[in-house]
Write an enzyme that holds these catalytic residues in place. Structure first.
Site, PDB file in Angstrom:
ATOM      1  N   ASP A  91     -67.110  55.502  92.285  1.00  0.00           N
ATOM      2  CA  ASP A  91     -67.969  54.370  92.005  1.00  0.00           C
ATOM      3  C   ASP A  91     -67.607  53.043  92.939  1.00  0.00           C
ATOM      4  OD1 ASP A  91     -70.223  53.126  91.036  1.00  0.00           O
ATOM      5  OD2 ASP A  91     -69.307  52.437  89.440  1.00  0.00           O
ATOM      6  N   ASN A 149     -78.948  59.087  88.362  1.00  0.00           N
ATOM      7  CA  ASN A 149     -79.228  58.353  89.958  1.00  0.00           C
ATOM      8  C   ASN A 149     -80.489  58.440  90.411  1.00  0.00           C
ATOM      9  OD1 ASN A 149     -75.714  58.982  90.662  1.00  0.00           O
ATOM     10  ND2 ASN A 149     -76.600  57.207  89.828  1.00  0.00           N
TER      11      ASN A 149
HETATM   12  C1  IPE Z   1     -71.616  56.984  88.012  1.00  0.00           C
HETATM   13  O1  IPE Z   1     -71.940  55.859  88.825  1.00  0.00           O
HETATM   14  C2  IPE Z   1     -72.460  58.097  88.933  1.00  0.00           C
HETATM   15  C3  IPE Z   1     -71.583  58.573  90.055  1.00  0.00           C
HETATM   16  C4  IPE Z   1     -70.549  58.105  90.473  1.00  0.00           C
HETATM   17  C5  IPE Z   1     -72.146  59.628  90.758  1.00  0.00           C
HETATM   18  P1  IPE Z   1     -73.033  54.932  88.507  1.00  0.00           P
HETATM   19  O2  IPE Z   1     -72.853  53.883  89.379  1.00  0.00           O
HETATM   20  O3  IPE Z   1     -74.351  55.765  88.444  1.00  0.00           O
HETATM   21  O4  IPE Z   1     -72.956  54.574  86.929  1.00  0.00           O
HETATM   22  P2  IPE Z   1     -73.145  53.174  86.382  1.00  0.00           P
HETATM   23  O5  IPE Z   1     -74.882  53.049  86.413  1.00  0.00           O
HETATM   24  O6  IPE Z   1     -72.533  52.003  86.831  1.00  0.00           O
HETATM   25  O7  IPE Z   1     -73.067  53.522  84.789  1.00  0.00           O
HETATM   26  C1  IPE Z   2     -71.169  55.627  93.707  1.00  0.00           C
HETATM   27  O1  IPE Z   2     -71.422  54.265  93.897  1.00  0.00           O
HETATM   28  C2  IPE Z   2     -72.011  56.478  94.302  1.00  0.00           C
HETATM   29  C3  IPE Z   2     -73.042  57.078  93.577  1.00  0.00           C
HETATM   30  C4  IPE Z   2     -73.492  56.723  92.160  1.00  0.00           C
HETATM   31  C5  IPE Z   2     -74.053  57.882  94.283  1.00  0.00           C
HETATM   32  P1  IPE Z   2     -72.709  53.134  93.579  1.00  0.00           P
HETATM   33  O2  IPE Z   2     -73.954  53.484  94.644  1.00  0.00           O
HETATM   34  O3  IPE Z   2     -72.862  53.183  92.317  1.00  0.00           O
HETATM   35  O4  IPE Z   2     -72.075  51.909  93.955  1.00  0.00           O
HETATM   36  P2  IPE Z   2     -72.315  50.727  93.109  1.00  0.00           P
HETATM   37  O5  IPE Z   2     -71.794  50.960  91.782  1.00  0.00           O
HETATM   38  O6  IPE Z   2     -73.618  50.003  92.937  1.00  0.00           O
HETATM   39  O7  IPE Z   2     -71.346  49.357  93.996  1.00  0.00           O
HETATM   40 MG    MG Z   3     -72.150  52.541  90.720  1.00  0.00          MG
END
Ligand code: IPE
Ligand code: IPE
Ligand code: MG
Length: 263
Positions: free
Chosen positions: A41, A89
């Site tokens: 993340d 997502n």
């Molecule tokens: C969790 O991260 C999903 C992945 C890393 C694929 P998200 O960024 O989607 O989760 P939330 O929204 O912070 O809970």
């Molecule tokens: C994790 O990084 C990747 C996926 C969930 C696909 P994010 O895209 O959630 O990045 P942040 O949390 O918005 O910084």
């Molecule tokens: Mg995220």
């Protein structure tokens, strides 16, 4: 050099053993987690902090993914689950979703030989509906190509959601009851575990989440019911194998009781 001009895909990680043996911590083999899950993340925030667009953050994550896989191999981890795209997502902008689908497909395609060389068995855990066919196709090609490898199973959790997985298991059990394959009306924990997407994969021992968020966001709720959790502050693109090793080190010092009492 500006980040826009960096070719993140060219990072050349040497074949195993990957790094200087003197820097690999010597973990007590019996204490290394067998199955580690990583919630990767913070890509979007990493990009935003640099005035870049969110998808640049996903691009910057690619070499980190492979550094983490290398570090897991070096540490002796047997199963590594990587949370790549959740069932939630899809709520993101169509542009970001499209990018993440194409990018996942392309990464599997261009890295499969490298993973094969490292002894990685590539696997996929997730739901089929909605997921791009081209992503499933690349995953299936990679699964077939690497199916005899035994160094580590790397499980890409793509269009994965823990609740969806449990619901899918329940639906499958209901179908088997209806057709008479399962007799009686007793649903057991073992039965549910046997109907998860990858029933042969053991429970998750350690979940590491990057970016400082302290939640598990629907990642392996069944398999990680007794996992140790480590929330690390670094945004995923700033991570590397040392961060994984630090989490493993902490794990080796945790006292796991599974509801029992320490002898
Ligand atoms: C969790 O991260 C999903 C992945 C890393 C694929 P998200 O960024 O989607 O989760 P939330 O929204 O912070 O809970
Ligand atoms: C994790 O990084 C990747 C996926 C969930 C696909 P994010 O895209 O959630 O990045 P942040 O949390 O918005 O910084
Ligand atoms: Mg995220």
């Amino acid at each position: 050099m500006s980040f826009e001009n960096l070719d993140y895909t060219s990072l050349d990680i040497p074949a195993a053993p990957f790094s200087d043996m003197s820097i690999i911590p010597s973990f007590d083999k019996k204490k290394v987690p067998q199955h580690v899950g990583v919630i990767m993340d913070g890509n979007g925030r990493w990009a935003q902090e640099r005035g870049l667009i969110r998808t640049n953050g996903h691009q910057a994550a690619e070499p980190v993914v492979f550094d983490i896989i290398a570090g897991a191999i070096e540490a002796g981890v047997r199963y590594l689950s990587l949370y790549t795209f959740s069932t939630e997502n899809w709520k993101r902008s169509p542009q970001e979703v499209r990018f993440l689908m194409g990018f996942s497909r392309d990464i599997i395609h261009r890295r499969v030989d490298q993973m094969n060389e490292w002894g990685v068995r590539v696997r996929w855990s997730g739901r089929r509906p909605k997921l791009w066919k081209s992503v499933i196709d690349e995953l299936e090609i990679a699964q077939e190509k690497t199916k005899n490898n035994t160094i580590i199973d790397v499980i890409f959790c793509i269009n994965y959601g823990g609740r969806a997985e449990i619901a899918d298991a329940a639906a499958e059990i209901a179908r088997e009851v209806a057709t008479g394959k399962i007799k009686g009306n007793k649903v057991t924990e073992k039965m549910i575990a046997e109907h998860l997407y990858l029933p042969d994969v053991p429970d998750c021992d350690l979940v590491v989440r990057t970016s400082g968020e302290q939640r598990t966001s629907n990642f392996l709720p069944w398999q990680a019911a007794y996992a140790e959790l480590d929330f690390v502050p670094e945004l995923f693109p700033d991570c590397n194998r040392q961060i994984l090793w630090r989490s493993i080190e902490k794990f080796t010092n945790r006292d796991r009781r599974f509801g029992g009492v320490k002898k």
